[in-house]
Design a protein around this motif. Structure first.
Motif, mmCIF file in Angstrom:
data_model
loop_
_atom_site.group_PDB
_atom_site.id
_atom_site.type_symbol
_atom_site.label_atom_id
_atom_site.label_comp_id
_atom_site.label_asym_id
_atom_site.label_seq_id
_atom_site.Cartn_x
_atom_site.Cartn_y
_atom_site.Cartn_z
ATOM 1 N N ILE A 140 0.852 -1.192 0.000
ATOM 2 C CA ILE A 140 0.000 0.000 0.000
ATOM 3 C C ILE A 140 0.881 1.233 0.000
ATOM 4 O O ILE A 140 1.755 1.390 0.865
ATOM 5 C CB ILE A 140 -0.937 0.005 1.221
ATOM 6 N N ALA A 141 0.687 2.099 -0.956
ATOM 7 C CA ALA A 141 1.530 3.290 -1.102
ATOM 8 C C ALA A 141 1.281 4.271 0.046
ATOM 9 O O ALA A 141 0.142 4.475 0.481
ATOM 10 C CB ALA A 141 1.241 3.969 -2.442
ATOM 11 N N ALA A 142 2.384 4.870 0.531
ATOM 12 C CA ALA A 142 2.325 5.929 1.551
ATOM 13 C C ALA A 142 1.506 5.501 2.759
ATOM 14 O O ALA A 142 0.595 6.198 3.214
ATOM 15 C CB ALA A 142 1.764 7.225 0.953
ATOM 16 N N TYR A 143 1.825 4.326 3.298
ATOM 17 C CA TYR A 143 1.094 3.836 4.462
ATOM 18 C C TYR A 143 2.077 3.543 5.587
ATOM 19 O O TYR A 143 3.107 2.897 5.376
ATOM 20 C CB TYR A 143 0.298 2.578 4.126
ATOM 21 N N SER A 144 1.756 4.006 6.795
ATOM 22 C CA SER A 144 2.572 3.760 7.977
ATOM 23 C C SER A 144 1.847 2.797 8.895
ATOM 24 O O SER A 144 0.630 2.923 9.117
ATOM 25 C CB SER A 144 2.864 5.073 8.715
ATOM 26 N N GLU A 145 2.574 1.834 9.461
ATOM 27 C CA GLU A 145 1.973 0.826 10.321
ATOM 28 C C GLU A 145 1.894 1.275 11.780
ATOM 29 O O GLU A 145 1.462 0.507 12.634
ATOM 30 C CB GLU A 145 2.773 -0.480 10.232
ATOM 31 N N GLU A 146 2.296 2.502 12.070
ATOM 32 C CA GLU A 146 2.352 2.950 13.451
ATOM 33 C C GLU A 146 0.978 3.288 14.022
ATOM 34 O O GLU A 146 0.712 3.077 15.196
ATOM 35 C CB GLU A 146 3.267 4.183 13.556
ATOM 36 N N ASN A 147 0.079 3.823 13.188
ATOM 37 C CA ASN A 147 -1.187 4.336 13.691
ATOM 38 C C ASN A 147 -2.369 3.531 13.148
ATOM 39 O O ASN A 147 -2.289 2.928 12.082
ATOM 40 C CB ASN A 147 -1.354 5.812 13.297
ATOM 41 N N ASP A 148 -3.481 3.569 13.886
ATOM 42 C CA ASP A 148 -4.713 2.942 13.424
ATOM 43 C C ASP A 148 -5.316 3.742 12.280
ATOM 44 O O ASP A 148 -5.168 4.969 12.214
ATOM 45 C CB ASP A 148 -5.729 2.845 14.566
ATOM 46 N N VAL A 149 -6.009 3.052 11.392
ATOM 47 C CA VAL A 149 -6.655 3.701 10.254
ATOM 48 C C VAL A 149 -8.078 3.172 10.134
ATOM 49 O O VAL A 149 -8.401 2.073 10.595
ATOM 50 C CB VAL A 149 -5.890 3.444 8.939
ATOM 51 N N ASP A 150 -8.933 3.974 9.518
ATOM 52 C CA ASP A 150 -10.293 3.547 9.214
ATOM 53 C C ASP A 150 -10.285 2.791 7.897
ATOM 54 O O ASP A 150 -9.768 3.287 6.889
ATOM 55 C CB ASP A 150 -11.230 4.755 9.137
ATOM 56 N N VAL A 151 -10.871 1.593 7.902
ATOM 57 C CA VAL A 151 -10.830 0.711 6.733
ATOM 58 C C VAL A 151 -12.249 0.453 6.249
ATOM 59 O O VAL A 151 -13.146 0.140 7.039
ATOM 60 C CB VAL A 151 -10.135 -0.629 7.081
ATOM 61 N N LEU A 152 -12.447 0.589 4.944
ATOM 62 C CA LEU A 152 -13.675 0.180 4.291
ATOM 63 C C LEU A 152 -13.334 -0.970 3.354
ATOM 64 O O LEU A 152 -12.453 -0.829 2.496
ATOM 65 C CB LEU A 152 -14.297 1.339 3.501
ATOM 66 N N ALA A 153 -13.984 -2.114 3.521
ATOM 67 C CA ALA A 153 -13.602 -3.305 2.765
ATOM 68 C C ALA A 153 -14.823 -4.160 2.480
ATOM 69 O O ALA A 153 -15.905 -3.961 3.044
ATOM 70 C CB ALA A 153 -12.554 -4.109 3.538
ATOM 71 N N VAL A 154 -14.626 -5.146 1.590
ATOM 72 C CA VAL A 154 -15.663 -6.106 1.226
ATOM 73 C C VAL A 154 -15.169 -7.499 1.616
ATOM 74 O O VAL A 154 -14.041 -7.884 1.269
ATOM 75 C CB VAL A 154 -15.973 -6.050 -0.282
ATOM 76 N N ILE A 155 -15.987 -8.252 2.343
ATOM 77 C CA ILE A 155 -15.588 -9.585 2.804
ATOM 78 C C ILE A 155 -15.503 -10.529 1.612
ATOM 79 O O ILE A 155 -16.445 -10.653 0.828
ATOM 80 C CB ILE A 155 -16.582 -10.119 3.846
ATOM 81 N N ASP A 156 -14.352 -11.199 1.493
ATOM 82 C CA ASP A 156 -14.134 -12.144 0.398
ATOM 83 C C ASP A 156 -14.202 -13.594 0.864
ATOM 84 O O ASP A 156 -14.499 -14.487 0.087
ATOM 85 C CB ASP A 156 -12.763 -11.873 -0.245
ATOM 86 N N ASP A 157 -13.915 -13.829 2.151
ATOM 87 C CA ASP A 157 -13.942 -15.199 2.673
ATOM 88 C C ASP A 157 -14.118 -15.145 4.180
ATOM 89 O O ASP A 157 -13.615 -14.220 4.843
ATOM 90 C CB ASP A 157 -12.652 -15.943 2.320
ATOM 91 N N VAL A 158 -14.823 -16.127 4.721
ATOM 92 C CA VAL A 158 -15.080 -16.221 6.156
ATOM 93 C C VAL A 158 -14.705 -17.619 6.625
ATOM 94 O O VAL A 158 -15.178 -18.613 6.068
ATOM 95 C CB VAL A 158 -16.560 -15.945 6.493
ATOM 96 N N ALA A 159 -13.837 -17.700 7.625
ATOM 97 C CA ALA A 159 -13.442 -18.986 8.215
ATOM 98 C C ALA A 159 -13.681 -18.926 9.714
ATOM 99 O O ALA A 159 -13.164 -18.041 10.399
ATOM 100 C CB ALA A 159 -11.978 -19.289 7.916
ATOM 101 N N LEU A 160 -14.468 -19.859 10.224
ATOM 102 C CA LEU A 160 -14.815 -19.882 11.636
ATOM 103 C C LEU A 160 -13.817 -20.720 12.421
ATOM 104 O O LEU A 160 -13.351 -21.754 11.958
ATOM 105 C CB LEU A 160 -16.224 -20.446 11.824
ATOM 106 N N ARG A 161 -13.496 -20.259 13.624
ATOM 107 C CA ARG A 161 -12.685 -21.010 14.563
ATOM 108 C C ARG A 161 -13.513 -21.257 15.831
ATOM 109 O O ARG A 161 -14.680 -20.927 15.880
ATOM 110 C CB ARG A 161 -11.388 -20.235 14.894
ATOM 111 N N ASP A 162 -12.890 -21.818 16.862
ATOM 112 C CA ASP A 162 -13.628 -22.114 18.083
ATOM 113 C C ASP A 162 -14.155 -20.845 18.750
ATOM 114 O O ASP A 162 -15.328 -20.750 19.080
ATOM 115 C CB ASP A 162 -12.736 -22.892 19.053
ATOM 116 N N PHE A 163 -13.272 -19.867 18.963
ATOM 117 C CA PHE A 163 -13.681 -18.637 19.619
ATOM 118 C C PHE A 163 -13.209 -17.410 18.839
ATOM 119 O O PHE A 163 -13.015 -16.339 19.419
ATOM 120 C CB PHE A 163 -13.118 -18.584 21.053
ATOM 121 N N SER A 164 -13.012 -17.581 17.548
ATOM 122 C CA SER A 164 -12.520 -16.474 16.733
ATOM 123 C C SER A 164 -12.924 -16.709 15.287
ATOM 124 O O SER A 164 -13.523 -17.733 14.949
ATOM 125 C CB SER A 164 -11.003 -16.339 16.862
#
Length: 689
Positions: free
Chosen positions: A88-112
């Motif tokens: 991702i261009a010009a992106y820093s991993e230090e701070n939280d960001v607001d994300v808008l996305a579309v779900i492509d796959d869902v995998a269920l676990r025991d508690f996650s």
């Protein structure tokens, strides 16, 4: 006639796959594939101009393969580079960001849950291209569906390997799936704001409805999960015991959709449509069968094995209607080419490799089965089933060892007992799902399915209970895999052509294979200690002469079987056959002495810092003669106030928070202490020959 003439698709498939492999291992440059493509075009023009007579055309004919090779190689390089994800261009991993996305796959676990989403906006700014993001949640939201538009606040960071011995290259695995970033978000912090209707979301919705309909019936949970796995491709619901039982018996392929399931479904449809032949509508019968198989492949997620079986079945049916001779190997290569054109990195998929190698081996050895037709129908069928099982086991033996570090010794028997039952389950299962969707719970059909599933479970449990059913703890390198298949291929050519040169080459591969095993055995360490990188705790593993001890000081319980399953490749590489858990009370044996918070492992004196130390100002005698000072995630104090021996190596756990890790690293640097940050540098390994 040469092999390339009988299977012309190989001229394109081999260089295309080679180009994808090169693109995956290189940084990616569009210049090289463009130069190769221009060279191929120029050579094609030159050859066309020179072929102005029949004699010259005949001379140049064999050189046209070089043009095909260069063109396919360049296209493979381009396809590989285009399918690799970009940061991702010009992106820093230090701070939280607001994300808008579309779900492509869902995998269920025991508690996650694990969500794969396509990110379109960061901080309300639209990205130039869609980026895939892997979301690991705390807690579950069973309302999430493929196609849902979600918003969340998170800090996506680059996926990294843990750096543990023998671990899978997770970075490359995710990169080939188009994912570079991951994030951890509570499930309740992800909000659905819309839904996008696509073909993928519609098919996923159909699967959800079918699965939901089965919950309203009286079928037992185990039978339901097995049925959904073999008919819809959803194997997430299968428990670990079921997977282990099928793997130990050598019939794990039954749980994954493959040519077996596609062939049975095609046979069912073909038989149901037999009245069309009486009206001279055989082509319509073929068309309906092919359309149904195509929809089934899309419905189940278009797994490589399903696409391969669908394409080959289509070639067989079309050849029968057109009165053409069926070329099975060419059909197999067309299926492979189609898959890699859609997804070039499918060649790294374990299912893709196992499926195509098995089918290719069966096609090459098909003549051995045809020679038995004159000995009776039942003898022929039994012999075909036996020979097929043996060929499939031999052809995939080394891959099973390479990926799963073991193999089943009774896979032939398991297949002979289980495969005859599968057609009954498939027929009854298709009818059961149809009735479940329309709200009918046929008790007799339910009891039949449960009885068949219990029969399979009983047979496989009986096989698993036998001694020596599954051989585990074997390690194979990529060199040994190549030598194994080289020996098989050259040996097969020698059998066909009866030339001594091929036999010598095959024996040479066998010799290299044996030398590789001997060299690996010579280089295997006799003992060692590994402090592993784990997100939840600080595992300390010691091994010596085939035995291992696991101590996790910052966890209440220690599960040696879970550790062995998750780290089977490391154990196989170190030659460890059994692992013993060290509890909180400690252990005292010749090789290992653990009296928490102290331990003697592999000749190293270890002291563990945890929450038991309430006072930061402690005497230096407490750490006297300490070689390794391991700081676990439970330690809340500071290192700068401790009187630490200068000769000791400080190991910072990989389970602590990033803020705590940065703080302790800074303190170590100020003290000029010798330290190893497991979170960023990977596991700490000490081996002895």
């Amino acid at each position: 006639m040469s092999a390339l003439s009988r299977v012309p698709v190989l001229r394109v498939l081999i260089p295309f796959v080679l180009g994808v492999i090169i693109a995956d291992g290189s940084r990616g440059s569009i210049v090289v594939p463009c130069v190769l493509l221009c060279t191929a075009i120029a050579l094609g023009v030159i050859f066309h101009k020179l072929s102005n007579s029949a004699s010259r055309a005949l001379v140049l004919r064999k050189w046209w393969i070089s043009i095909y090779f260069l063109a396919a190689l360049s296209l493979g390089l381009l396809a590989g580079d285009m399918n690799l994800p970009k940061p991702i261009a010009a992106y820093s991993e230090e701070n939280d960001v607001d994300v808008l996305a579309v779900i492509d796959d869902v995998a269920l676990r025991d508690f996650s849950m694990t969500l794969t989403v396509n990110v379109t906006h960061l901080n309300q700014s639209q990205l130039q291209r869609t980026h895939k993001l892997r979301i690991n949640t705390k807690g579950c939201n069973y309302g999430f569906r493929v196609g849902d538009v979600v918003v969340m606040r998170c800090a996506p960071h680059r996926i990294t390997n843990r750096g543990n011995p023998g671990e899978m290259d997770y970075v490359s695995y995710m990169k080939r799936r188009g994912i570079l970033y991951t994030a951890h978000v509570p499930a309740k912090a992800i909000n659905v704001v819309g839904h996008r209707r696509t073909l993928r979301s519609l098919l996923a919705s159909c699967r959800y409805k079918i699965e939901a309909a089965t919950w309203e019936t009286s079928l037992t949970a185990d039978a339901r999960h097995f049925l959904l796995a073999v008919l819809t491709g959803n194997s997430q619901l299968l428990d670990s015991d079921t997977r282990t039982t099928f793997s130990a018996a050598g019939v794990a392929h039954v749980l994954a959709l493959s040519g077996l399931h596609v062939g049975l479904i095609a046979g069912i449809i073909w038989l149901l449509l037999f009245p069309l032949d009486y009206f001279l509508l055989k082509r319509l019968r073929v068309a309906i069968t092919l359309i149904t198989l195509f929809l089934f492949a899309l419905f189940t997620g278009a797994a490589p094995s399903v696409v391969r079986a669908t394409v080959m079945t289509g070639f067989t049916l079309i050849a029968a209607v057109a009165f053409r001779k069926r070329q099975a190997m060419n059909a197999l290569c067309v299926a492979a080419l189609l898959i890699v054109l859609i997804n070039p990195f499918a060649i790294y998929n374990v299912g893709f490799q196992l499926s195509f190698i098995t089918v290719a081996s069966l096609i090459l050895c098909d003549a051995q089965c045809n020679s038995l037709r004159q000995r009776g129908v039942w003898i022929h069928r039994l012999a075909v089933l036996l020979i097929t099982s043996v060929i499939a086991s031999v052809s995939t033996l080394i891959l099973s060892i390479y990926y799963f570090n073991g193999f089943s010794t009774l896979s032939v028997i398991g297949n002979l007992l289980i495969l005859p039952i599968m057609p009954l389950i498939m027929v009854a299962g298709v009818l059961y799902l149809f009735l479940a969707v329309i709200g009918i719970d046929w008790v007799a059909l339910t009891q039949l399915l449960q009885s068949l599933c219990r029969l399979i479970t009983s047979i496989l449990s009986g096989i698993q209970s036998l001694q020596g059913t599954y051989v585990s703890g074997i390690y194979a390198s990529i060199f040994e895999v190549l030598m194994y298949y080289g020996a098989l291929t050259l040996g097969f050519i020698w059998i066909k052509q009866k030339k001594a040169g091929w036999l010598i080459a095959s024996l040479g591969c066998v010799a290299c294979f044996i030398m590789g095993l001997a060299l690996k055995t010579y280089q295997m360490p006799a003992s060692g200690v590994v402090v592993l990188n784990d997100y939840r705790a600080t595992p300390i593993f010691c091994f010596s002469n085939g035995k291992g001890w696991l101590w996790i000081p910052d966890r209440e319980t220690t599960d040696a079987s879970e550790f062995s399953q998750r780290n089977r490749k490391m154990l196989a590489h170190f030659g460890v056959s059994q692992v013993k858990a060290v509890g909180q009370m400690g252990i005292k044996e010749n090789e290992v002495v653990v009296t928490p918070p102290r331990a003697m492992m592999g000749g190293h004196r270890i002291y563990v810092l945890d929450n038991s130390l309430k006072n930061d100002t402690l005497p230096s005698s407490l750490f006297a003669d300490t070689d390794w000072l391991i700081v676990t995630r439970r330690y809340r104090g500071s290192l700068s106030t401790l009187s630490l021996p200068k000769a000791a190596t400080i190991l910072l756990s990989g389970a602590m928070s990033q803020e705590k890790n940065r703080q302790l690293r800074a303190e170590c640097e100020v003290m000029h202490a010798n330290y190893h940050a497991i979170m960023t540098e990977g596991a700490f390994v000490s081996l002895k020959k």
